[in-house]
Design an enzyme around this catalytic site. Sequence first.
Site, mmCIF file in Angstrom:
data_model
loop_
_atom_site.group_PDB
_atom_site.id
_atom_site.type_symbol
_atom_site.label_atom_id
_atom_site.label_comp_id
_atom_site.label_asym_id
_atom_site.label_seq_id
_atom_site.Cartn_x
_atom_site.Cartn_y
_atom_site.Cartn_z
ATOM 1 N N ASP A 161 49.360 50.848 34.330
ATOM 2 C CA ASP A 161 49.809 51.820 33.322
ATOM 3 C C ASP A 161 51.311 51.660 33.073
ATOM 4 O O ASP A 161 52.055 52.636 33.062
ATOM 5 C CB ASP A 161 49.491 53.246 33.796
ATOM 6 C CG ASP A 161 49.571 54.261 32.648
ATOM 7 O OD1 ASP A 161 49.491 53.840 31.475
ATOM 8 O OD2 ASP A 161 49.734 55.458 32.920
ATOM 9 N N GLY B 164 51.988 64.568 32.680
ATOM 10 C CA GLY B 164 51.185 63.383 32.465
ATOM 11 C C GLY B 164 49.711 63.715 32.423
ATOM 12 O O GLY B 164 49.316 64.881 32.352
ATOM 13 N N SER B 165 48.878 62.662 32.503
ATOM 14 C CA SER B 165 47.437 62.848 32.383
ATOM 15 C C SER B 165 46.864 63.628 33.555
ATOM 16 O O SER B 165 45.919 64.402 33.401
ATOM 17 C CB SER B 165 46.755 61.479 32.298
ATOM 18 O OG SER B 165 47.253 60.738 31.208
ATOM 19 N N PHE B 166 47.445 63.423 34.750
ATOM 20 C CA PHE B 166 46.855 64.008 35.940
ATOM 21 C C PHE B 166 47.709 65.097 36.585
ATOM 22 O O PHE B 166 47.383 65.573 37.664
ATOM 23 C CB PHE B 166 46.574 62.917 36.975
ATOM 24 C CG PHE B 166 45.588 61.902 36.498
ATOM 25 C CD1 PHE B 166 44.327 62.267 36.072
ATOM 26 C CD2 PHE B 166 45.936 60.559 36.456
ATOM 27 C CE1 PHE B 166 43.419 61.322 35.633
ATOM 28 C CE2 PHE B 166 45.032 59.611 36.016
ATOM 29 C CZ PHE B 166 43.771 60.001 35.592
#
Length: 349
Positions: A289, A164-166
């Site tokens: 999200d 994912g993004s993080f």
Amino acid sequence: MGSIPSSFSALKSLHYLDLSRNNFSGQIPKYFQNLTLLQYLNLSFNKFEGEVPNEGVFGNANAVSVVGNQHLCGGIQKLGLSPCKVQGLKKNKRSHNLKIMIPIVSCSILLVMSLFLIIFTWARRSKRKASSMLQTQEPFPKISYAELSQATNDFSSTNLIGEGSFGSVYKGIMGENGMLVAVKVLNLKQKGASKSFVAECEAMRNIRHRNLIKVLTVCSSIDFKGVDFKAIVYEFMQNGNLDEWLHSNEVQVGVQSFSFIERLNIVIEVAHAIEYLHYHCQPAIVHGDLKPSNILLDHEMVAHVGDFGLARFLISSKKTSSLGIIGTIGYVAPGNISFTLNLCSESYS
């Protein structure tokens, strides 16, 4: 309109049957539980009476509806019907004997029961209060970087199940009982990763719901090189995420069919989770999200909303709508808007 015709028993390939609001009466035919391909049966708002079968399609409360029939009884417990009364000579005789005995001992029984209820209520309240205090004070079980490294085979690429993004998510095996877990390792070099870790920990600390992913523990430590390390350990979801099911190649070997009933159940379960976050949490929580890849499915295809890294708390008294399928403030991911339509738009055969 009378009873359901017996000719329905010959429809062996029947998948979906809606007989609601047709003024049918009599008992529900038991041959419906022998139709092995029947996935949904709606008998609501008729005049059926007697016992509801409990096998076949009647064994799944999500696949059968009998509401609006005032004289039904029995069936599986989740249907919420009262038990069927059993009448017989032995039972009537026993009831008659009890009616004779009750006046003799009524005073003693009432006195003993009243005393018992007082003691039981006091003990239960004391135990619940102590348990609540213990649960509030007890932190997540501690876990080290070394334990997580061992559980995921040194965070091997073969155990990688998502990115994912993080950060990245790895499949792991923990404990003596070999419990399967999902380990989300934060990429602290990514801007906002530490803030995401704190937000998710805060959001998941006090919320409990069957349709929210369960956090087992967290790890905030350093790795073997002395670098800061943060990870969150979740229960493992055997059936992956909703995005994989919506976009899977159905002709691929091993991919199961994704039925209309399963899709509808997932929509309802996600709505329950969002309603809980918006209306039953103090303070209320906006997920921030919600998208198919953040909706995880367990071994029974029950939906669990996860990834609270962008969650926000609503301090004001105004509650957000339970239809709040949104992304970060100022941005709405295209998948967040379209996934509900995609979930139910494909034709069902």
